[in-house]
Design an enzyme around this catalytic site. Structure first.
Site, PDB file in Angstrom:
ATOM      1  CB  THR A  13      -0.911  -0.008   1.251  1.00  0.00           C
ATOM      2  OG1 THR A  13      -1.668  -1.211   1.238  1.00  0.00           O
ATOM      3  CG2 THR A  13      -1.849   1.176   1.262  1.00  0.00           C
ATOM      4  CE  LYS A 103       2.608   1.678  11.593  1.00  0.00           C
ATOM      5  NZ  LYS A 103       1.425   2.069  10.884  1.00  0.00           N
ATOM      6  CD  GLU A 127       6.874  14.167   9.185  1.00  0.00           C
ATOM      7  OE1 GLU A 127       7.734  15.027   9.380  1.00  0.00           O
ATOM      8  OE2 GLU A 127       5.943  13.949   9.997  1.00  0.00           O
ATOM      9  N   GLY A 132       0.312   9.295   9.480  1.00  0.00           N
ATOM     10  CA  GLY A 132       0.226   9.250   8.011  1.00  0.00           C
ATOM     11  C   GLY A 132       0.786  10.487   7.337  1.00  0.00           C
ATOM     12  N   GLY A 185      -6.986  -0.534   2.893  1.00  0.00           N
ATOM     13  CA  GLY A 185      -5.538  -0.446   3.104  1.00  0.00           C
ATOM     14  C   GLY A 185      -5.157   0.411   4.307  1.00  0.00           C
ATOM     15  CE  LYS A 203       0.554   5.179  13.425  1.00  0.00           C
ATOM     16  NZ  LYS A 203      -0.812   4.963  12.958  1.00  0.00           N
ATOM     17  N   GLY A 300      -3.419   5.255   4.609  1.00  0.00           N
ATOM     18  CA  GLY A 300      -3.765   5.200   3.194  1.00  0.00           C
ATOM     19  C   GLY A 300      -2.527   5.376   2.339  1.00  0.00           C
TER      20      GLY A 300
HETATM   21  N1  HSE Z   1      -2.903   1.082  10.556  1.00  0.00           N
HETATM   22  C1  HSE Z   1      -2.464   2.432  10.673  1.00  0.00           C
HETATM   23  C2  HSE Z   1      -3.667   3.308  10.998  1.00  0.00           C
HETATM   24  C3  HSE Z   1      -1.796   2.869   9.398  1.00  0.00           C
HETATM   25  O1  HSE Z   1      -4.796   2.850  10.790  1.00  0.00           O
HETATM   26  O2  HSE Z   1      -3.491   4.417  11.469  1.00  0.00           O
HETATM   27  C4  HSE Z   1      -1.102   4.195   9.508  1.00  0.00           C
HETATM   28  O3  HSE Z   1      -0.047   4.155  10.418  1.00  0.00           O
END
Ligand code: HSE
Length: 439
Positions: A13, A103, A127, A132, A185, A203, A300
């Site tokens: 993705t 992460k 970053e 995201g 995704g 995170k 995404g």
């Molecule tokens: N699975 C993570 C989310 C993807 O849904 O935030 C982005 O880090």
């Protein structure tokens, strides 16, 4: 000027999005970087049908990218912490700069990886690892550099926020929304990382280390997921003027630092309470700037690619002339603080955390029952902010009672809840959700 050669490992993705955006916007990106950036090698076990790799070298062994002498920047977009860790360390030892969206890798092994990067005078940029497409790492490390950060709170898992939003707005079932998040995704390879808060904890630990200047300590984060949230709690929270969000919170206290991920009631009037769907938002409170809010797509393909490419361009700008040397002493430290200025703060156990609470219980609809409950709370020094008792349903002896308390230390609430649960007039467990005013 010499072209910067990028090697992308992983074409799923995020890897696919990075390949396509870098190709599509190549002229504009090169103009911004001030030199040409080319994808010279892709490492992927499976090709992505959405990517035209016909004019790119492709290997199914990602280590051939890490060992390719012409690759200047290795972009790790495979996820996981075993092969990805070996790959990143191999690239660093081969003198390559690394960009990663991983992460888990940074949260769990970042201290070791950064130390190795410093030893080999290369950069590791990440970053895309948090929130995201939102440039939160750069904002905190550079834009807020003047501030002493007091606290931060964020919706930092897109999948979890998407699930909570769809459950509230459309009454959809948890499993059904999770399946859609996987198809879009958004979700991790193992979606329990999303719903049990592990992804948000990864995170949060990164954000907190940058905020307060401390080594990454993933094992100290308190973590509770959203899988136990019931539709009736979402509805009662609404009635009280709150939204339930899955928040990561890091707060500096006199005695240490709070690091916690859990479902949280937030007043509906706060901007962050209205961040819905896959969107993320991070609220950062600095002593000089006050509260600042960062908002955007948290997951995404192309939103995450946007953050990955910002790192590729950032590193390309650091590289001087044709020998691709970096003036290492003037690069921003990995965690924003110079390595020898990181502090070993005490991470507070959850029992010492102070917050307000939403409590829901099932109590006998008889005179005197509520006064017993409120007496227990008052004996513990916990004051009540609001109380709702619902009408009895046909034939039911018990009624839902919902309480909002003022701030209390978690261990006091736990002890009060045990006493309430021991009352004959209260059936079953008391449901408890933390509440934050985010003032
Ligand atoms: N699975 C993570 C989310 C993807 O849904 O935030 C982005 O880090």
């Amino acid at each position: 000027m010499k072209t910067v050669n990028v090697g992308i490992c992983g074409l799923g993705t995020v890897g696919g999005g990075t390949f396509n955006v870098l190709t599509r916007n190549n002229i504009e990106i090169n103009a911004k970087a001030g030199r040409e950036i080319t994808i010279s090698h892709v490492g992927a076990r499976m090709l992505n049908p959405d990517c035209d790799t016909s004019s790119t070298q492709v290997s199914d062994d990602v280590f051939s990218v890490a060992n390719d002498p012409k690759v200047d920047i290795l972009v790790e977009l495979m996820g996981g912490t075993t092969v990805a860790k070996d790959l990143v360390l191999t690239a660093i030892r081969n003198g390559k700069h690394v960009v990663t969206a991983n992460k888990a890798l940074i949260a769990e092994f970042g201290n070791e990886i950064f130390a190795e990067a410093v030893k080999h005078k290369v950069t590791v940029s990440y970053e895309a690892a948090v929130a995201g497409g939102i440039p939160i790492i750069r904002s905190m490390r550079e834009g807020l550099v003047a501030n002493r950060i007091e606290w931060l709170a964020g919706i930092i898992n897109g999948t979890g926020n998407f699930i909570l939003t769809e459950m509230r707005d459309k009454g959809r079932a948890f499993e059904d929304v999770l399946k859609e998040a996987q198809e879009l995704g958004y979700a991790e390879a193992d979606p329990t990382f999303d719903v049990e808060g592990i992804d948000a904890a990864h995170k949060l630990v990164i954000l907190a280390s940058i905020a307060f200047g401390m080594p990454l300590q993933y094992d100290k984060v308190f973590c509770e997921g959203i899988s136990t949230i019931k539709p009736e709690d979402v509805a009662y929270a609404d009635e009280l003027g709150y939204r339930i969000k899955h928040l990561g919170i890091a707060r500096r206290r006199e005695t240490g630092v709070e690091l916690r991920v859990h479902p949280t009631l937030i007043p509906t009037s706060r901007l962050i309470a209205n961040v819905d769907g896959v969107m993320n938002a991070v609220l950062v409170k600095g002593d000089a700037v006050g509260p600042t809010l960062y908002y955007g797509a948290g997951a995404g393909s192309e939103p995450t690619a946007s953050a990955v490419i910002s790192d590729i361009v950032h590193v390309s700008r650091l590289i001087n002339g044709d020998d691709l040397e970096v003036n290492y002493d003037s690069t921003v430290p990995h965690l924003g603080f110079a390595l020898d200025h990181l502090s070993d703060f005490n991470i507070l156990p959850i029992e010492d955390v102070e917050t307000a609470y939403y409590l829901r219980m099932s109590a006998l609809d008889r005179p005197g029952v509520l006064s017993k409950v409120t007496q227990i709370l008052s004996d513990a020094g916990i004051s009540i902010e609001a109380l709702i008792q619902k009408e009895p349903q046909d034939g039911q002896e018990h009624v839902p009672v919902i309480l909002l308390t003022n701030c209390a230390v978690e261990r006091q609430i736990i002890s009060a809840i045990q006493k309430i649960e021991a009352l004959e007039s209260v059936a079953g467990d008391v449901i408890r959700i933390r509440v934050e005013s985010l003032k």
